[in-house]
Design a protein around this motif. Structure first.
Motif, PDB file in Angstrom:
ATOM      1  N   TYR A   1       6.391  -9.113  -6.515  1.00  0.00           N
ATOM      2  CA  TYR A   1       7.216  -9.282  -7.778  1.00  0.00           C
ATOM      3  C   TYR A   1       6.393  -8.490  -8.975  1.00  0.00           C
ATOM      4  O   TYR A   1       7.110  -7.672  -9.905  1.00  0.00           O
ATOM      5  N   GLU A   2       5.309  -8.483  -9.152  1.00  0.00           N
ATOM      6  CA  GLU A   2       4.434  -7.803 -10.017  1.00  0.00           C
ATOM      7  C   GLU A   2       4.493  -6.296  -9.875  1.00  0.00           C
ATOM      8  O   GLU A   2       4.726  -5.618 -10.880  1.00  0.00           O
ATOM      9  N   HIS A   3       4.292  -5.881  -8.704  1.00  0.00           N
ATOM     10  CA  HIS A   3       4.584  -4.354  -8.286  1.00  0.00           C
ATOM     11  C   HIS A   3       5.879  -3.749  -8.534  1.00  0.00           C
ATOM     12  O   HIS A   3       5.944  -2.799  -9.251  1.00  0.00           O
ATOM     13  N   LEU A   4       6.805  -4.676  -8.445  1.00  0.00           N
ATOM     14  CA  LEU A   4       8.334  -4.396  -8.581  1.00  0.00           C
ATOM     15  C   LEU A   4       8.245  -4.140  -9.957  1.00  0.00           C
ATOM     16  O   LEU A   4       9.142  -3.285 -10.440  1.00  0.00           O
TER      17      LEU A   4
ATOM     18  N   GLN B   1       4.367   5.588  -5.658  1.00  0.00           N
ATOM     19  CA  GLN B   1       3.931   5.543  -7.196  1.00  0.00           C
ATOM     20  C   GLN B   1       3.288   6.547  -7.532  1.00  0.00           C
ATOM     21  O   GLN B   1       3.392   7.548  -8.540  1.00  0.00           O
ATOM     22  N   LYS B   2       2.140   6.632  -6.818  1.00  0.00           N
ATOM     23  CA  LYS B   2       1.094   7.825  -7.178  1.00  0.00           C
ATOM     24  C   LYS B   2       1.543   9.140  -7.132  1.00  0.00           C
ATOM     25  O   LYS B   2       1.216  10.242  -7.824  1.00  0.00           O
ATOM     26  N   GLN B   3       2.719   9.246  -6.524  1.00  0.00           N
ATOM     27  CA  GLN B   3       3.226  10.517  -6.171  1.00  0.00           C
ATOM     28  C   GLN B   3       4.515  10.732  -7.162  1.00  0.00           C
ATOM     29  O   GLN B   3       5.270  11.734  -7.022  1.00  0.00           O
ATOM     30  N   GLY B   4       4.755   9.854  -7.740  1.00  0.00           N
ATOM     31  CA  GLY B   4       5.690   9.516  -8.657  1.00  0.00           C
ATOM     32  C   GLY B   4       7.067   9.224  -8.128  1.00  0.00           C
ATOM     33  O   GLY B   4       8.221   9.539  -8.902  1.00  0.00           O
ATOM     34  N   ASP B   5       7.181   8.721  -6.911  1.00  0.00           N
ATOM     35  CA  ASP B   5       8.480   8.483  -6.495  1.00  0.00           C
ATOM     36  C   ASP B   5       8.580   6.705  -6.560  1.00  0.00           C
ATOM     37  O   ASP B   5       8.497   5.974  -5.542  1.00  0.00           O
ATOM     38  N   PHE B   6       8.977   6.741  -7.774  1.00  0.00           N
ATOM     39  CA  PHE B   6       9.183   5.223  -8.122  1.00  0.00           C
ATOM     40  C   PHE B   6      10.362   4.491  -7.668  1.00  0.00           C
ATOM     41  O   PHE B   6      10.249   3.361  -6.986  1.00  0.00           O
ATOM     42  N   GLU B   7      11.349   5.547  -7.326  1.00  0.00           N
ATOM     43  CA  GLU B   7      12.542   4.850  -6.544  1.00  0.00           C
ATOM     44  C   GLU B   7      12.376   4.346  -5.182  1.00  0.00           C
ATOM     45  O   GLU B   7      12.546   3.201  -4.669  1.00  0.00           O
ATOM     46  N   GLY B   8      11.634   5.329  -4.429  1.00  0.00           N
ATOM     47  CA  GLY B   8      10.996   5.025  -3.197  1.00  0.00           C
ATOM     48  C   GLY B   8      10.194   3.734  -3.048  1.00  0.00           C
ATOM     49  O   GLY B   8      10.268   2.907  -2.128  1.00  0.00           O
ATOM     50  N   ALA B   9       9.401   3.834  -4.066  1.00  0.00           N
ATOM     51  CA  ALA B   9       8.442   2.440  -4.311  1.00  0.00           C
ATOM     52  C   ALA B   9       9.136   1.122  -4.354  1.00  0.00           C
ATOM     53  O   ALA B   9       8.818   0.171  -3.756  1.00  0.00           O
ATOM     54  N   VAL B  10      10.188   1.094  -5.006  1.00  0.00           N
ATOM     55  CA  VAL B  10      11.115   0.001  -5.295  1.00  0.00           C
ATOM     56  C   VAL B  10      11.688  -0.443  -3.927  1.00  0.00           C
ATOM     57  O   VAL B  10      11.702  -1.353  -3.539  1.00  0.00           O
TER      58      VAL B  10
ATOM     59  N   VAL C   1      10.634   0.289  -0.954  1.00  0.00           N
ATOM     60  CA  VAL C   1       9.698  -0.374  -0.069  1.00  0.00           C
ATOM     61  C   VAL C   1       9.316  -1.728  -0.531  1.00  0.00           C
ATOM     62  O   VAL C   1       9.110  -2.625   0.374  1.00  0.00           O
ATOM     63  N   LEU C   2       9.139  -1.760  -1.864  1.00  0.00           N
ATOM     64  CA  LEU C   2       8.829  -3.304  -2.117  1.00  0.00           C
ATOM     65  C   LEU C   2       9.971  -4.191  -1.937  1.00  0.00           C
ATOM     66  O   LEU C   2       9.969  -5.542  -1.748  1.00  0.00           O
ATOM     67  N   ASP C   3      11.287  -3.715  -2.249  1.00  0.00           N
ATOM     68  CA  ASP C   3      12.408  -4.672  -1.838  1.00  0.00           C
ATOM     69  C   ASP C   3      12.323  -5.109  -0.505  1.00  0.00           C
ATOM     70  O   ASP C   3      12.818  -6.093  -0.055  1.00  0.00           O
ATOM     71  N   THR C   4      11.860  -4.111   0.427  1.00  0.00           N
ATOM     72  CA  THR C   4      11.796  -4.522   1.854  1.00  0.00           C
ATOM     73  C   THR C   4      10.590  -5.492   1.979  1.00  0.00           C
ATOM     74  O   THR C   4      10.936  -6.501   2.816  1.00  0.00           O
ATOM     75  N   ALA C   5       9.451  -5.440   1.489  1.00  0.00           N
ATOM     76  CA  ALA C   5       8.448  -6.250   1.472  1.00  0.00           C
ATOM     77  C   ALA C   5       8.899  -7.547   1.107  1.00  0.00           C
ATOM     78  O   ALA C   5       8.683  -8.787   1.647  1.00  0.00           O
ATOM     79  N   LEU C   6       9.546  -7.783  -0.094  1.00  0.00           N
ATOM     80  CA  LEU C   6      10.179  -9.029  -0.603  1.00  0.00           C
ATOM     81  C   LEU C   6      11.088  -9.684   0.236  1.00  0.00           C
ATOM     82  O   LEU C   6      10.948 -10.832   0.290  1.00  0.00           O
TER      83      LEU C   6
ATOM     84  N   TYR D   1       0.957  -1.058  -0.046  1.00  0.00           N
ATOM     85  CA  TYR D   1      -0.094  -0.086  -0.004  1.00  0.00           C
ATOM     86  C   TYR D   1       0.842   0.994   0.191  1.00  0.00           C
ATOM     87  O   TYR D   1       0.835   2.248  -0.589  1.00  0.00           O
ATOM     88  N   LYS D   2       2.130   1.391   0.886  1.00  0.00           N
ATOM     89  CA  LYS D   2       2.961   2.387   0.923  1.00  0.00           C
ATOM     90  C   LYS D   2       3.369   2.718  -0.487  1.00  0.00           C
ATOM     91  O   LYS D   2       3.533   3.673  -0.827  1.00  0.00           O
ATOM     92  N   ALA D   3       3.987   1.488  -0.952  1.00  0.00           N
ATOM     93  CA  ALA D   3       4.535   1.680  -2.396  1.00  0.00           C
ATOM     94  C   ALA D   3       3.605   2.202  -3.444  1.00  0.00           C
ATOM     95  O   ALA D   3       4.043   3.044  -4.336  1.00  0.00           O
TER      96      ALA D   3
END
Length: 181
Positions: free
Chosen positions: A111-114, A77-86, A88-93, A71-73
């Motif tokens: 993996y799909e979100h990444l 993403q919606k804020q345009g912070d794709f690096e930040g989203a990656v 966060v998703l790396d942490t989840a993974l 959800y945070k990612a």
């Protein structure tokens, strides 16, 4: 409605309970739908803090923290912070690999979100890797005929075309810049 439910749950369980985390996540999801991204981030950060406390106590369901991080990612993403989203998703993974392992539907979701975030960043090789990992999991868990598996096969069939188009556009842009000199 959520505030009333949350107040009751806090009274019954206290703040450090997975049911409270689920309600916070629901509120976060609602705020995302309303495009109230800063409010969503605040709620999701609170949810993540509770998750970490529950993990320290050893009484935490393994799938809630990665879902909260997804959800945070989504907000990032919606804020345009794709690096930040990656990140966060790396942490989840990483958490999923330690707790539920690779062969889990939620790990495939991560993996799909990444893959989407890598695509937004123009990192198609990483995106293809993530899509292929998701596809591998979906095939083993759901089979080739499942709609989610079919969707990933379709995504992978168009990804090289997107990459080729972006490379062609970059070369065209370089040519235009050189011609302008």
């Amino acid at each position: 409605m959520y505030k009333h439910l949350l107040a009751k749950l806090l009274k019954i369980y206290g703040e450090d309970h997975f049911v409270v985390v689920l309600v916070y996540n629901g509120i976060g999801e609602l705020l995302i739908e309303q495009e109230r991204f800063e409010d969503a981030l605040q709620i999701l950060e609170k949810s993540i803090e509770i998750c970490h406390r529950l993990i320290e106590e050893g009484g935490f369901p393994d799938k809630i923290l990665p879902a909260t991080l997804q959800y945070k990612a989504q907000v990032l993403q919606k804020q345009g912070d794709f690096e930040g989203a990656v990140k966060v998703l790396d942490t989840a993974l990483a958490f999923q690999m330690k707790t539920v392992g690779e062969m889990d539907k939620n790990t495939a979701d991560t993996y799909e979100h990444l893959a989407v975030m890598y695509g937004e960043l123009g990192k198609f090789e990483e995106g293809n890797f993530a899509l292929n990992k998701a596809l591998e999991i979906r095939r083993k868990m759901l089979g080739d005929d499942h709609p989610k598996t079919k969707r990933l096969v379709q995504w992978l069939s168009i990804t090289p075309n997107i990459e080729a188009n972006n490379k062609a556009q970059a070369l065209n842009d370089q040519g235009v810049a050189l011609a302008a000199e």
